[in-house]
Design a protein around this motif. Structure first.
Motif, PDB file in Angstrom:
ATOM      1  N   ASN A 218     -11.447  -3.870  20.939  1.00  0.00           N
ATOM      2  CA  ASN A 218     -10.301  -3.441  20.142  1.00  0.00           C
ATOM      3  C   ASN A 218     -10.297  -1.939  19.914  1.00  0.00           C
ATOM      4  N   PHE A 219     -11.492  -1.360  19.736  1.00  0.00           N
ATOM      5  CA  PHE A 219     -11.578   0.091  19.552  1.00  0.00           C
ATOM      6  C   PHE A 219     -11.146   0.828  20.817  1.00  0.00           C
ATOM      7  N   GLU A 220     -11.502   0.278  21.983  1.00  0.00           N
ATOM      8  CA  GLU A 220     -11.119   0.913  23.248  1.00  0.00           C
ATOM      9  C   GLU A 220      -9.607   0.913  23.442  1.00  0.00           C
ATOM     10  N   ILE A 221      -8.936  -0.105  22.921  1.00  0.00           N
ATOM     11  CA  ILE A 221      -7.478  -0.139  23.019  1.00  0.00           C
ATOM     12  C   ILE A 221      -6.865   0.931  22.125  1.00  0.00           C
ATOM     13  N   GLY A 222      -7.475   1.175  20.984  1.00  0.00           N
ATOM     14  CA  GLY A 222      -6.980   2.188  20.053  1.00  0.00           C
ATOM     15  C   GLY A 222      -7.468   1.896  18.654  1.00  0.00           C
ATOM     16  N   TYR A 223      -7.656   2.946  17.869  1.00  0.00           N
ATOM     17  CA  TYR A 223      -8.208   2.759  16.524  1.00  0.00           C
ATOM     18  C   TYR A 223      -7.275   1.906  15.662  1.00  0.00           C
ATOM     19  N   GLU A 224      -5.957   1.965  15.942  1.00  0.00           N
ATOM     20  CA  GLU A 224      -5.016   1.156  15.173  1.00  0.00           C
ATOM     21  C   GLU A 224      -5.284  -0.331  15.387  1.00  0.00           C
ATOM     22  N   GLN A 225      -5.597  -0.707  16.638  1.00  0.00           N
ATOM     23  CA  GLN A 225      -5.939  -2.097  16.926  1.00  0.00           C
ATOM     24  C   GLN A 225      -7.188  -2.505  16.173  1.00  0.00           C
ATOM     25  N   LEU A 226      -8.166  -1.623  16.144  1.00  0.00           N
ATOM     26  CA  LEU A 226      -9.410  -1.928  15.436  1.00  0.00           C
ATOM     27  C   LEU A 226      -9.152  -2.108  13.948  1.00  0.00           C
ATOM     28  N   VAL A 227      -8.277  -1.271  13.388  1.00  0.00           N
ATOM     29  CA  VAL A 227      -7.959  -1.374  11.957  1.00  0.00           C
ATOM     30  C   VAL A 227      -7.362  -2.740  11.643  1.00  0.00           C
ATOM     31  N   VAL A 228      -6.365  -3.161  12.424  1.00  0.00           N
ATOM     32  CA  VAL A 228      -5.728  -4.464  12.200  1.00  0.00           C
ATOM     33  C   VAL A 228      -6.741  -5.593  12.399  1.00  0.00           C
ATOM     34  N   PHE A 229      -7.574  -5.481  13.426  1.00  0.00           N
ATOM     35  CA  PHE A 229      -8.608  -6.465  13.725  1.00  0.00           C
ATOM     36  C   PHE A 229      -9.553  -6.635  12.537  1.00  0.00           C
ATOM     37  N   VAL A 230     -10.069  -5.525  12.025  1.00  0.00           N
ATOM     38  CA  VAL A 230     -11.033  -5.572  10.916  1.00  0.00           C
ATOM     39  C   VAL A 230     -10.352  -6.024   9.621  1.00  0.00           C
ATOM     40  N   VAL A 231      -9.147  -5.531   9.364  1.00  0.00           N
ATOM     41  CA  VAL A 231      -8.414  -5.928   8.155  1.00  0.00           C
ATOM     42  C   VAL A 231      -8.172  -7.438   8.150  1.00  0.00           C
ATOM     43  N   THR A 232      -7.825  -7.989   9.307  1.00  0.00           N
ATOM     44  CA  THR A 232      -7.602  -9.435   9.399  1.00  0.00           C
ATOM     45  C   THR A 232      -8.893 -10.198   9.125  1.00  0.00           C
ATOM     46  N   ILE A 233     -10.004  -9.739   9.692  1.00  0.00           N
ATOM     47  CA  ILE A 233     -11.299 -10.393   9.453  1.00  0.00           C
ATOM     48  C   ILE A 233     -11.619 -10.401   7.956  1.00  0.00           C
ATOM     49  N   ILE A 234     -11.505  -9.243   7.338  1.00  0.00           N
ATOM     50  CA  ILE A 234     -11.809  -9.138   5.899  1.00  0.00           C
ATOM     51  C   ILE A 234     -10.863 -10.015   5.092  1.00  0.00           C
ATOM     52  N   GLY A 235      -9.570 -10.003   5.485  1.00  0.00           N
ATOM     53  CA  GLY A 235      -8.585 -10.812   4.774  1.00  0.00           C
ATOM     54  C   GLY A 235      -8.901 -12.297   4.848  1.00  0.00           C
TER      55      GLY A 235
ATOM     56  N   GLU B 118      -0.299  -4.373  10.503  1.00  0.00           N
ATOM     57  CA  GLU B 118       0.338  -3.929  11.748  1.00  0.00           C
ATOM     58  C   GLU B 118       1.718  -3.334  11.470  1.00  0.00           C
ATOM     59  N   PHE B 119       2.480  -3.966  10.577  1.00  0.00           N
ATOM     60  CA  PHE B 119       3.794  -3.438  10.206  1.00  0.00           C
ATOM     61  C   PHE B 119       3.666  -2.038   9.606  1.00  0.00           C
ATOM     62  N   ILE B 120       2.717  -1.878   8.700  1.00  0.00           N
ATOM     63  CA  ILE B 120       2.533  -0.576   8.039  1.00  0.00           C
ATOM     64  C   ILE B 120       2.202   0.499   9.066  1.00  0.00           C
ATOM     65  N   ILE B 121       1.348   0.165  10.011  1.00  0.00           N
ATOM     66  CA  ILE B 121       0.984   1.134  11.051  1.00  0.00           C
ATOM     67  C   ILE B 121       2.212   1.546  11.850  1.00  0.00           C
ATOM     68  N   HIS B 122       3.077   0.583  12.168  1.00  0.00           N
ATOM     69  CA  HIS B 122       4.270   0.915  12.943  1.00  0.00           C
ATOM     70  C   HIS B 122       5.252   1.756  12.133  1.00  0.00           C
ATOM     71  N   VAL B 123       5.353   1.474  10.853  1.00  0.00           N
ATOM     72  CA  VAL B 123       6.226   2.293   9.999  1.00  0.00           C
ATOM     73  C   VAL B 123       5.697   3.721   9.927  1.00  0.00           C
ATOM     74  N   LEU B 124       4.375   3.854   9.822  1.00  0.00           N
ATOM     75  CA  LEU B 124       3.778   5.187   9.791  1.00  0.00           C
ATOM     76  C   LEU B 124       3.974   5.920  11.113  1.00  0.00           C
ATOM     77  N   ARG B 125       4.177   5.148  12.183  1.00  0.00           N
ATOM     78  CA  ARG B 125       4.422   5.765  13.492  1.00  0.00           C
ATOM     79  C   ARG B 125       5.918   6.010  13.721  1.00  0.00           C
ATOM     80  N   SER B 126       6.682   5.998  12.613  1.00  0.00           N
ATOM     81  CA  SER B 126       8.105   6.374  12.630  1.00  0.00           C
ATOM     82  C   SER B 126       9.019   5.309  13.219  1.00  0.00           C
ATOM     83  N   VAL B 127       8.627   4.040  13.140  1.00  0.00           N
ATOM     84  CA  VAL B 127       9.547   2.980  13.528  1.00  0.00           C
ATOM     85  C   VAL B 127      10.621   2.857  12.456  1.00  0.00           C
ATOM     86  N   ARG B 128      11.891   2.888  12.871  1.00  0.00           N
ATOM     87  CA  ARG B 128      12.996   2.790  11.922  1.00  0.00           C
ATOM     88  C   ARG B 128      13.185   1.336  11.501  1.00  0.00           C
ATOM     89  N   TRP B 129      13.615   1.147  10.247  1.00  0.00           N
ATOM     90  CA  TRP B 129      13.734  -0.198   9.701  1.00  0.00           C
ATOM     91  C   TRP B 129      14.704  -1.070  10.495  1.00  0.00           C
TER      92      TRP B 129
END
Length: 553
Positions: A401-418, A435-446
């Motif tokens: 997941n880290f190799e794909i991108g740190y954002e993937q790792l964040v969602v992966f770890v957050v899900t595990i903890i959750g 994952e939604f929050i990450i996309h909003v931070l990446r300027s995805v419009r509502w």
């Protein structure tokens, strides 16, 4: 992308397929049975069900579901991924009464299965795509951690006074200090064999299924230690460092299974059907079971040497019908199980009759050799499950997941903890929100959150252009997936992503797999415009964001 021709000589299906391929399918079914038997027993007991419940599930999946499912080389049966949700249901609904929890859970399985049938009828097989890859893998990794923690204590022969996951984790040092030496030897040796088999390179030795070796060694040690008879033994009585030298061993450390196969059936209790808690368990069983089954069936299709593709909607309906039967007679819910299906492919299976023969072998064995099953030590089955849990939550999953991108790792770890901190449903929901929050931070419009802007146009005869604009991510690409499925095979497809603002890993993975699958079916597909994007990592399927105009210039 290179064009790939259709694989010739596709095996026949139905009764004609049985006549044509019965030798290959019968052999593969028998070999899969050897793997499935200990796993079915272990998964059932880890789920809080009687051992025979896992075998009932695999028998129904093999003899019945295989005859009308939408897959070809998939093996249906109980899976480790459902252990956590079934055990939680038994504990929540039973409130300390294991038998009552078992029967209430059977009722929940029946209700969840009816929902699965309806989902398949309304072609909900594509809904698995709605869940982001990182959240799904995070859920499976969390399940792996829970399995390892729970089964570790069984593997060393200790039953700690722990009522929650974190209490079970905290009890590990206690279990290590107070392990039952003979039971721990059986469990530890079994785990060592599984690790050794993973490292072996001799293909002749690896033809013997590792679970069979683990169970055989465990049974031999169980006979040597005389586990069948309750007795006390001394372990290193002259050791000054050990605080305990006297241990008890007996039949409770062996699999308990009725001698009469029919005596192992049980029936559901719908007494809690009006309660909110009951329906929470129904939704959990349906969601996790459906999601894991669809993902596994799609993964098995990639292993099929004949490049056939499952009808996921039909498969979901078939599994739902099979699970309804299991719920009414005392079995675990089943899914399309990827480990046994992989072994099925490797053993040379050609049609779904291999699944039938695997179920038939289980039925014959449990009906005529129940005393042999009773000789299997619980520690051997626990070792199989600890190893399975490790593979679900191995460090490699974090690295991938880290190799794909740190954002993937964040969602992966957050899900595990959750999942670990709450439960499966809430944990996966937390991962999706992350994952939604990450996309909003990446300027995805509502206005792009649930709607993907794309256009499919036949530019010239036989050449289709798929132009995607805006943001493409897990929550909005189902419409694109549906439209692509309507394009006939054997054409030239061009994915134009030059105007796409952001593309997440789930969509990148889907487009990549679609192009490969389309090519294998005789068409040609390529992706253009990725040079206009900045990837989150060097991984070929990493999330991407479109360059600013100054960068593109």
């Amino acid at each position: 992308m290179a064009n790939t021709s259709i694989v010739p000589n596709i095996p026949k299906t139905g009764f004609a397929g049985l006549v044509e391929n019965w030798r290959a399918d019968a052999l593969s079914g028998f070999l899969v049975f050897l793997i499935a038997l200990p796993l079915c027993l272990g998964i059932a007991m880890a789920s809080g069900f009687p051992p025979q419940a896992g075998i009932i599930s695999a028998i129904v999946g093999g003899l019945f579901v295989s005859r009308f499912s939408g897959s070809f080389v998939t093996i249906n049966g109980p899976a480790a991924g459902l252990i956590v949700v079934i055990l939680a249901s038994v504990q929540e609904l039973g409130q300390g009464d294991a038998m009552a929890g078992y029967r209430y859970t059977l009722a929940a399985i029946v209700c969840a299965s009816i929902i699965q049938i309806v989902m398949g009828f309304f072609k909900a097989g594509k809904l698995s795509a709605f869940f982001p890859s990182a959240a799904v893998h995070g859920m499976l990794a969390a399940i792996g951690i829970i399995i390892m923690v729970k089964q570790f204590h069984v593997m060393v022969g200790v039953k700690p006074d722990a009522h929650s996951l974190f209490e079970s984790i905290g009890a590990i040092p206690y279990s290590l200090m107070h392990m039952n030496p003979e039971i721990a030897l059986i469990g530890g040796l079994g785990l060592g064999i599984l690790i050794l088999w993973l490292l072996l390179r001799n293909r002749y030795i690896k033809m013997i299924p590792a679970p069979v070796v683990v169970v055989a060694v465990g049974m031999a040690l169980g006979f040597y230690f005389n586990i069948e008879h309750e007795h006390v033994y001394l372990f290193l009585p002259n050791s000054p460092t050990l605080t305990q030298h006297e241990f008890t061993i007996g039949p409770r450390f062996l699999v308990a299974i009725p001698e009469n196969f029919l005596a192992g059936f049980a029936f559901p209790d719908f007494g809690l059907i009006g309660s909110w808690t009951f329906w929470i368990q129904v939704v959990s069983i349906c969601l996790v079971g459906s999601l894991e089954s669809l993902l596994s069936a799609a993964a098995v299709d990639k292993l099929d040497p004949y490049k056939r593709y499952s009808d996921l909607n039909r498969d979901l309906t078939a599994v739902g019908i099979g699970n309804t039967i299991c719920g009414f007679i005392g079995g675990l819910p089943m899914i399309a199980e990827i480990v046994r299906s992989s072994a099925n492919v490797n053993n040379g299976a050609r049609t779904s009759w291999a699944n039938f023969f695997h179920g038939l072998c289980l039925l014959v064995f449990v009906a005529f050799f129940p005393k042999l099953i009773h000789e299997i030590p619980l520690a051997s089955l626990a070792a199989l499950l600890v190893f399975t849990g490790y593979r679900l939550a191995s460090p490699h999953e974090f690295v991938k997941n880290f190799e794909i991108g740190y954002e993937q790792l964040v969602v992966f770890v957050v899900t595990i903890i959750g999942v670990l901190a709450t439960d499966l449903l809430i944990g996966v929901g937390i991962g999706i929100v992350a994952e939604f929050i990450i996309h909003v931070l990446r300027s995805v419009r509502w206005n792009e959150v649930l709607k993907l802007y794309f256009k499919i146009e036949e530019k010239t005869p036989g050449v289709f252009e798929i132009k995607v604009d805006g943001a493409a991510f897990f929550a909005n690409f189902l419409s694109l997936k549906s439209e692509l499925s309507a394009i006939p095979g054997g054409k030239n497809l061009i994915f134009d992503l030059s105007e796409t603002e952001t593309i997440d890993h789930t969509v990148m993975e889907f487009i990549h797999d679609f192009c490969e699958d389309y090519g294998r079916q005789g068409g040609h597909a390529e992706i253009l415009g990725l040079d206009q994007h900045v990837p989150a990592s060097k991984h070929p399927l990493a999330p991407r964001k479109r360059m600013a105009p100054a960068q593109r210039a």
